[in-house]
Design a protein around this motif. Structure first.
Motif, PDB file in Angstrom:
ATOM      1  N   ILE A  16       0.843  -1.200   0.000  1.00 51.41           N
ATOM      2  CA  ILE A  16       0.000   0.000   0.000  1.00 51.41           C
ATOM      3  C   ILE A  16       0.871   1.239   0.000  1.00 51.41           C
ATOM      4  CG2 ILE A  16      -2.000  -1.020   1.145  1.00 51.41           C
ATOM      5  CD1 ILE A  16      -0.909   0.246   3.737  1.00 51.41           C
ATOM      6  N   SER A  17       0.306   2.283  -0.557  1.00 52.34           N
ATOM      7  CA  SER A  17       1.009   3.556  -0.492  1.00 52.34           C
ATOM      8  C   SER A  17       0.380   4.357   0.629  1.00 52.34           C
ATOM      9  CB  SER A  17       0.870   4.304  -1.813  1.00 52.34           C
ATOM     10  OG  SER A  17      -0.470   4.682  -1.991  1.00 52.34           O
ATOM     11  N   PRO A  18       1.151   5.163   1.317  1.00 51.23           N
ATOM     12  CA  PRO A  18       0.599   5.974   2.421  1.00 51.23           C
ATOM     13  C   PRO A  18      -0.563   6.832   1.936  1.00 51.23           C
ATOM     14  CG  PRO A  18       2.975   6.149   2.352  1.00 51.23           C
ATOM     15  CD  PRO A  18       2.571   5.408   1.130  1.00 51.23           C
ATOM     16  N   ASP A  19      -0.498   7.245   0.678  1.00 52.36           N
ATOM     17  CA  ASP A  19      -1.576   8.075   0.153  1.00 52.36           C
ATOM     18  C   ASP A  19      -2.920   7.355   0.193  1.00 52.36           C
ATOM     19  OD1 ASP A  19      -0.214  10.329  -0.242  1.00 52.36           O
ATOM     20  OD2 ASP A  19       0.147  10.025  -2.406  1.00 52.36           O
ATOM     21  N   SER A  20      -2.906   6.060  -0.224  1.00 52.96           N
ATOM     22  CA  SER A  20      -4.171   5.336  -0.251  1.00 52.96           C
ATOM     23  C   SER A  20      -4.645   5.053   1.163  1.00 52.96           C
ATOM     24  CB  SER A  20      -4.029   4.032  -1.037  1.00 52.96           C
ATOM     25  OG  SER A  20      -3.241   3.117  -0.311  1.00 52.96           O
ATOM     26  N   MET A  21      -3.678   4.759   2.052  1.00 55.56           N
ATOM     27  CA  MET A  21      -4.038   4.467   3.430  1.00 55.56           C
ATOM     28  C   MET A  21      -4.590   5.721   4.081  1.00 55.56           C
ATOM     29  SD  MET A  21      -1.607   1.975   5.388  1.00 55.56           S
ATOM     30  CE  MET A  21      -1.138   2.484   7.018  1.00 55.56           C
ATOM     31  N   ARG A  22      -3.935   6.809   3.769  1.00 55.34           N
ATOM     32  CA  ARG A  22      -4.341   8.084   4.322  1.00 55.34           C
ATOM     33  C   ARG A  22      -5.763   8.434   3.876  1.00 55.34           C
ATOM     34  NH1 ARG A  22      -0.510  12.986   3.317  1.00 55.34           N
ATOM     35  NH2 ARG A  22      -1.789  14.746   3.932  1.00 55.34           N
ATOM     36  N   ALA A  23      -6.036   8.147   2.602  1.00 58.29           N
ATOM     37  CA  ALA A  23      -7.376   8.435   2.087  1.00 58.29           C
ATOM     38  C   ALA A  23      -8.417   7.593   2.821  1.00 58.29           C
ATOM     39  CB  ALA A  23      -7.431   8.160   0.596  1.00 58.29           C
ATOM     40  N   THR A  24      -8.075   6.308   3.064  1.00 56.50           N
ATOM     41  CA  THR A  24      -8.998   5.432   3.776  1.00 56.50           C
ATOM     42  C   THR A  24      -9.262   5.961   5.185  1.00 56.50           C
ATOM     43  OG1 THR A  24      -7.959   3.637   2.589  1.00 56.50           O
ATOM     44  CG2 THR A  24      -9.437   3.030   4.382  1.00 56.50           C
ATOM     45  N   PHE A  25      -8.164   6.260   5.881  1.00 58.37           N
ATOM     46  CA  PHE A  25      -8.302   6.769   7.249  1.00 58.37           C
ATOM     47  C   PHE A  25      -9.095   8.065   7.265  1.00 58.37           C
ATOM     48  CE2 PHE A  25      -5.074   3.879   8.833  1.00 58.37           C
ATOM     49  CZ  PHE A  25      -5.508   3.682  10.124  1.00 58.37           C
ATOM     50  N   ASP A  26      -8.791   8.900   6.305  1.00 60.38           N
ATOM     51  CA  ASP A  26      -9.461  10.187   6.225  1.00 60.38           C
ATOM     52  C   ASP A  26     -10.970   9.972   6.119  1.00 60.38           C
ATOM     53  OD1 ASP A  26      -9.210  12.873   6.335  1.00 60.38           O
ATOM     54  OD2 ASP A  26      -9.082  13.161   4.155  1.00 60.38           O
ATOM     55  N   GLY A  27     -11.348   9.041   5.235  1.00 62.47           N
ATOM     56  CA  GLY A  27     -12.767   8.741   5.055  1.00 62.47           C
ATOM     57  C   GLY A  27     -13.399   8.260   6.339  1.00 62.47           C
ATOM     58  N   ILE A  28     -12.710   7.337   7.013  1.00 60.25           N
ATOM     59  CA  ILE A  28     -13.245   6.780   8.259  1.00 60.25           C
ATOM     60  C   ILE A  28     -13.414   7.884   9.298  1.00 60.25           C
ATOM     61  CG2 ILE A  28     -12.717   5.284  10.222  1.00 60.25           C
ATOM     62  CD1 ILE A  28     -11.216   3.461   8.223  1.00 60.25           C
ATOM     63  N   LEU A  29     -12.385   8.730   9.396  1.00 58.42           N
ATOM     64  CA  LEU A  29     -12.414   9.743  10.453  1.00 58.42           C
ATOM     65  C   LEU A  29     -13.430  10.837  10.164  1.00 58.42           C
ATOM     66  CD1 LEU A  29      -8.636   9.777  11.220  1.00 58.42           C
ATOM     67  CD2 LEU A  29     -10.458   9.078  12.756  1.00 58.42           C
ATOM     68  N   ILE A  30     -13.629  11.133   8.881  1.00 58.33           N
ATOM     69  CA  ILE A  30     -14.671  12.115   8.550  1.00 58.33           C
ATOM     70  C   ILE A  30     -16.032  11.561   8.927  1.00 58.33           C
ATOM     71  CG2 ILE A  30     -15.898  13.219   6.633  1.00 58.33           C
ATOM     72  CD1 ILE A  30     -13.193  13.702   5.331  1.00 58.33           C
TER      73      ILE A  30
END
Lengths: 402, 232
Positions: free
Chosen positions: A259-273
């Protein structure tokens, strides 16, 4: 009635009934503040996680053993892996895929670390020199792990500053030998600060060469591999090539996840929003409770002021006028409540930020706007019924009421 | 709406076959049962009758606070039974003044603010309201009471404030419901003399009372029994 007169008339009424006004004010204020504070909390958590991601470079990939399709269980890193990624594979990968500049294999565990009569159970990270660069670790005294072949189980150790204090106190630590498990390691460097590592406090940890940690924990596989790409390489491309190489190593089976941090970050971002919205919605419930309070209080007011309503009608107020008078009153109260709530919310958020500076608590503009608008709409909605009831009062009956 | 002064000799009130029934439990009460009445501009009429004779209902009807079930009511030449709530409110504001037995002043407003209420509802500018209220207060001898709250005034003064409020919009019709009922005899006489004085300036005055003495003072007496005009 002129708008200014309406406002003045209502203000005058409110000033004569301070207790009633105060109650609604507090209820509304708390509701608005609750939405603000909860949103700030959610945003703070999100900001915190995003900062952690920002600490990892965008040209760094992470590889975990296992893949959702092969195990059928939880996806990595939580799920069980099908097959280990070995240190040798990590080493070979670096040679196979040309866009890789360096890899940092990672094994994490905990072990008893001792010096002289002192010993502590701390986290032990087995990795390579690249890890220091990827994680932006600062070595205050001495050096990081040597930059050589990480397949060699050499006996160097870099320790966190807290661990250094606990074991060595003021004595110099560089060059001293530590006991980790049954082996001896020489301290070559001391880390400064906590290290920006996803919730792990590196100031109370030891970093040793990955091959040595493999022996220490008797672990066959790696916990994960951090992969640094050449600047300007496309991450999806590199992921494909890394996966192909790993598939090749594993007899044609693709059982790793990159995984790239970007994709992980996007996932986390979605969850946290989503989480932020959920807690805000919970806060909004208190606004509705406040709304019900408003309705009750307004109903009581209407029945208390029946005579006045009758009089106003006799003096020439239409039903619309009466409705307007009561709605203005409710909106004034709600508006002031919302204002108090916003100020209180800001105070709480500011205080929280002062006490926990690492978490960027922040009530975003949209949340404040939404809270205030919800409050006003709630106030309007719940005072509609009482106002309507007032407007429909028969002046005859209203005037004759004792 | 026409706001021009009505010429003397025109009818301010024309009631034709007004009927109003109330449901009181199982019973249907005919509060007004075919009332006919014609009141000319500038008249001074007393409506008398025992309680339950329908005189209060009639007053509400005249004041556009209540709608008849049947019949026609022309106020200053305009049919009112077809008006909507907004129109009726406007007529109440501009053409009708009420004086109640229990004064009905808003307790949190000063005397002057109470007097300004109808103008506030009409949407007049603050300066105009102030001037008109001051004029009326001067006329009724209330000039030094403007800043007082109702509970700082005597009964007679309160009723004076109520009368000031009723006439501040220069209505065509002044309706008084037992205007002296809550007053001692001296203040009562004061108040009724004030009303009569206003009547002499051209305002049409209808006083509803069961006080025979008070009723006798009017130039024209209407007697109600069981929802009907029994005698004039």
């Amino acid at each position: 009635m002129r708008p200014m007169d309406l406002l003045q008339f209502s203000t005058q009424t409110l000033l004569r009934q301070r207790f009633r006004g105060l109650m609604i004010l507090i209820a509304m204020g708390l509701g608005v503040a609750a939405v603000m504070i909860l949103t700030a909390l959610g945003q703070g958590a999100r900001g915190y996680v995003m900062n952690e991601f920002a600490a990892i470079g965008t040209n760094v990939l992470a590889m975990f053993p296992g893949r959702q399709e092969t195990t059928g269980g939880m996806p990595p890193p939580m799920g069980a892996a099908a097959r280990d990624i070995t240190i040798d594979e990590a080493f070979l990968l670096q040679r196979r895929v040309s866009s890789i500049t360096a890899v940092a294999p990672l094994i994490v565990g905990s072990a008893r670390v001792g010096y002289a009569e002192r010993a502590r159970e701390v986290s032990v990270l087995g990795t390579s020199a690249l890890f220091f660069k990827i994680r932006h670790l600062t070595v205050g005294q001495g050096n990081a792990l040597p930059d050589g072949d990480f397949r060699v189980a050499s006996g160097e150790a870099v320790i966190g500053e807290k661990l250094k204090r606990e074991l060595f106190e003021a004595k110099p630590a560089i060059g001293e030998f530590l006991r980790i498990g049954d082996s001896r390691f020489r301290v070559v460097g001391i880390l400064t600060g906590r290290g920006d590592a996803m919730g792990m406090d590196l100031s109370d940890a030891v970093i040793i060469p990955v091959a040595a940690s493999q022996r220490l924990f008797n672990a066959a596989g790696l916990f994960r591999v951090l992969i640094e790409l050449r600047e300007g390489t496309s991450a999806p491309d590199a992921i494909k090539r890394i996966e192909a190489a790993m598939q090749d190593f594993h007899q044609g089976e693709l059982d790793v996840t990159v995984i790239s941090p970007d994709s992980m970050r996007a996932t986390f971002d979605g969850i946290l929003i989503a989480m932020t919205l959920a807690v805000s919605a919970i806060g909004a419930i208190s606004l509705f409770v406040a709304g019900i309070l408003i309705m009750n209080v307004m109903l009581i007011t209407v029945s208390q002021r029946t005579r006045e309503i009758g009089l106003l009608k006799a003096l020439g107020a239409s039903s619309t006028d009466i409705m307007r008078i009561f709605l203005t009153e409710a909106m004034l109260l709600t508006g002031m409540g919302a204002l108090v709530g916003v100020l209180f919310g800001f105070a709480v958020v500011k205080t929280a930020r002062a006490f926990i500076p690492t978490v960027p608590f922040d009530a975003p503009g949209w949340a404040i706007t939404a809270a205030v608008i919800t409050a006003l709409l709630t106030g309007l909605g719940f005072s509609w019924l009482p106002a309507r009831r007032a407007s429909l009062l028969q002046p005859v009956d209203a005037l004759q009421k004792p | 709406m026409n706001n021009e002064a009505l010429a003397d000799g025109t009818a301010v009130i024309e009631l034709q076959n007004i009927e109003k029934t109330f449901q009181l439990g199982d019973q249907t009460v005919h509060a007004l049962d075919g009332v006919n009445l014609r009141v000319m501009k500038g008249e001074y009429v007393s409506v008398m009758g025992p309680s339950g004779s329908g005189k209060s209902t009639m007053l509400n009807m005249l004041g556009l606070l209540d709608k008849p079930d049947r019949g026609n009511y022309r106020l200053a030449g305009h049919e009112t039974t077809t008006m909507d709530e907004e129109q009726r409110a406007r007529w109440r504001r501009e053409q009708i003044g009420f004086v109640f037995q229990s004064f009905h002043l808003v307790p949190r407003l000063t005397a002057q603010e109470n007097i300004e209420l109808p103008m506030l509802l009409e949407g007049l500018a603050p300066r105009e309201r102030h001037n008109k209220a001051s004029d009326v207060m001067a006329r009724l001898g209330l000039s030094d009471r403007g800043k007082h709250l109702p509970n700082q005034l005597s009964g007679g003064q309160r009723q004076r404030v109520a009368i000031a409020r009723a006439i501040v919009m220069r209505p065509a019709l002044l309706l008084a419901d037992e205007p002296t009922g809550n007053l001692d005899s001296r203040s009562g006489t004061d108040v009724i003399e004030l009303l009569e004085e206003l009547n002499r300036t051209g305002i049409t005055l209808v006083v509803v009372t069961h006080d025979a003495q008070l009723g006798e003072r009017a130039r024209r007496h209407v007697r109600m029994v069981d929802g009907r005009v029994a005698a004039e």
